[in-house]
Design a protein around this motif. Structure first.
Motif, PDB file in Angstrom:
ATOM      1  N   VAL A 178       0.829  -1.207   0.000  1.00  0.00           N
ATOM      2  CA  VAL A 178       0.000   0.000   0.000  1.00  0.00           C
ATOM      3  C   VAL A 178       0.862   1.255   0.000  1.00  0.00           C
ATOM      4  O   VAL A 178       0.597   2.219  -0.735  1.00  0.00           O
ATOM      5  N   VAL A 179       1.925   1.271   0.826  1.00  0.00           N
ATOM      6  CA  VAL A 179       2.716   2.501   0.990  1.00  0.00           C
ATOM      7  C   VAL A 179       3.819   2.636  -0.045  1.00  0.00           C
ATOM      8  O   VAL A 179       4.426   3.698  -0.164  1.00  0.00           O
ATOM      9  N   GLY A 181       3.764   2.834  -3.240  1.00  0.00           N
ATOM     10  CA  GLY A 181       3.507   3.817  -4.286  1.00  0.00           C
ATOM     11  C   GLY A 181       3.396   5.238  -3.779  1.00  0.00           C
ATOM     12  O   GLY A 181       3.937   6.172  -4.385  1.00  0.00           O
ATOM     13  N   SER A 182       2.721   5.439  -2.657  1.00  0.00           N
ATOM     14  CA  SER A 182       2.487   6.803  -2.160  1.00  0.00           C
ATOM     15  C   SER A 182       3.586   7.305  -1.223  1.00  0.00           C
ATOM     16  O   SER A 182       3.901   8.492  -1.214  1.00  0.00           O
ATOM     17  N   HIS A 183       4.174   6.431  -0.433  1.00  0.00           N
ATOM     18  CA  HIS A 183       5.227   6.821   0.517  1.00  0.00           C
ATOM     19  C   HIS A 183       6.400   5.856   0.386  1.00  0.00           C
ATOM     20  O   HIS A 183       6.562   4.952   1.214  1.00  0.00           O
ATOM     21  N   PRO A 184       7.214   6.049  -0.625  1.00  0.00           N
ATOM     22  CA  PRO A 184       8.341   5.126  -0.828  1.00  0.00           C
ATOM     23  C   PRO A 184       9.297   5.091   0.363  1.00  0.00           C
ATOM     24  O   PRO A 184       9.934   4.070   0.608  1.00  0.00           O
ATOM     25  N   LYS A 186       8.630   5.006   3.435  1.00  0.00           N
ATOM     26  CA  LYS A 186       8.171   4.088   4.479  1.00  0.00           C
ATOM     27  C   LYS A 186       8.338   2.620   4.083  1.00  0.00           C
ATOM     28  O   LYS A 186       8.221   1.730   4.938  1.00  0.00           O
TER      29      LYS A 186
END
Length: 353
Positions: A178-179, A181-184, A186
């Protein structure tokens, strides 16, 4: 040794009639003695058949003394029949022995005292074989029970330890997807958490393999101590989502070690189930409190309970119930009154290992 004894007695015993024939018939007991465990019925038929033939010769020819002391080996064959034979073999063999014994007493014109003494000897031999057979069967059943208990305990330990870490790895991997793509940035934290759980799983698996492979007590390795209530905060910190709250109420200083470990494992498995199955759960509460001579563990979550019947219990709940019952406690699991899932276990403080 038996062959030597027969030959010496057959050659040197004075007054022995039909010496060559009697010696050969006595030697027929040699293969019977070798077969007494693998083929007890054949051994009895061979050995006691030779004794019966001597009785027939005594009745028909009256040649005098036809007995060798070595023929007493037939008693070993009777013992072997009852000790190792099947039910059908025992019935057929004892019937044959009875006929031969009666024939021998008649052929030798045995008095009442001799007949009574011989009968008692045969019955005592049969009783002795029955006792040893029963003890051997009892020992084998006990060994099977021990193996079954060890197999169940191993399955329970594998499920409670490895499955817990694998579940954490699966949850972290889902979060990483989940993260990523949006928060590499993390993603690295998620990968580190997965690596930590995988290393911990491998370490516990190696520890269990060492225990299973260790045979010499003198060469026993130093195993890591079993976790307990003191390790629950660390267990909670290992699950950042959902939030895990641990509450310990009361004194647990004199808690028996098996109970301490069981409480940790029950909490661990309950937390694993909450992480894997509780829908939309944001909080898991682990509450442990002392209640007199018992300890109560309550693990609850705030997940949503779907409509329909409760799910069938799996190996996790089965293993948890077994842990509690082995220590004289109880366990219940089901939907909570305010939603979510609740697991409650009550264990005695002084339960033995």
């Amino acid at each position: 040794m038996f062959t030597v004894a027969v030959l010496v007695e057959g050659i040197l015993r004075p007054g022995l009639a039909w010496r060559p024939l009697v010696t050969v018939l006595a030697l027929a007991l040699l293969p019977a003695l070798l077969w007494r465990r693998a083929r007890p019925l054949v051994a009895v038929l061979t050995g006691w058949g030779a004794a019966g033939l001597l009785s027939v010769l005594q009745l028909t020819a009256h040649p005098g003394d036809l007995g060798l002391h070595a023929m007493m080996a037939t008693l070993i064959l009777l013992y072997s029949l009852v000790r190792w034979g099947s039910g059908r073999e025992i019935v057929l063999g004892t019937a044959f022995v009875t006929v031969v014994a009666v024939l021998g007493m008649y052929a030798t014109s045995a008095g009442r005292a001799d007949a009574f003494g011989g009968s008692v000897l045969l019955l005592l031999l049969v009783a002795l074989a029955v006792v040893f057979r029963y003890r051997a069967d009892l020992w084998r059943r006990r060994q099977r029970e021990i193996r079954n208990q060890e197999r169940v305990a191993l399955a329970r330990e594998l499920h409670d330890t490895v499955a817990h870490h694998v579940s954490a790895i699966a949850v972290q991997a889902q979060a990483g997807g989940v993260v990523a793509g949006s928060h590499p940035e993390k993603a690295a934290e998620v990968l580190a958490a997965i690596e930590s759980e995988a290393s911990r799983t491998l370490e516990e698996m190696r520890s269990m393999v060492r225990v299973l492979r260790e045979e010499e007590e003198e060469e026993a390795v130093a195993y890591a101590p079993q976790p307990g209530l003191a390790d629950l905060p660390a267990l909670a910190r290992a699950h950042p989502a959902p939030t895990v709250e641990v509450s310990l109420d009361g004194s647990f200083a004199r808690l028996a070690r098996p109970v301490d470990t069981a409480l940790y494992r029950l909490a661990q498995e309950s937390l694993t189930n909450a992480v894997r199955h509780a829908r939309s759960a944001t909080r898991v509460a682990i509450d442990v409190r002392r209640e007199g001579d018992a300890v109560r563990l309550r693990v609850s979550d705030d997940g949503r309970t779907g409509p329909g019947p409760a799910p069938e219990p799996g190996f996790g709940l089965l293993g948890m119930a077994e842990r509690a019952q082995l220590l004289g406690g109880s366990l219940s699991a089901g939907p909570g009154p305010d939603g979510g899932w609740v697991v409650e276990a009550v264990l005695p403080v002084a339960a033995s290992a």
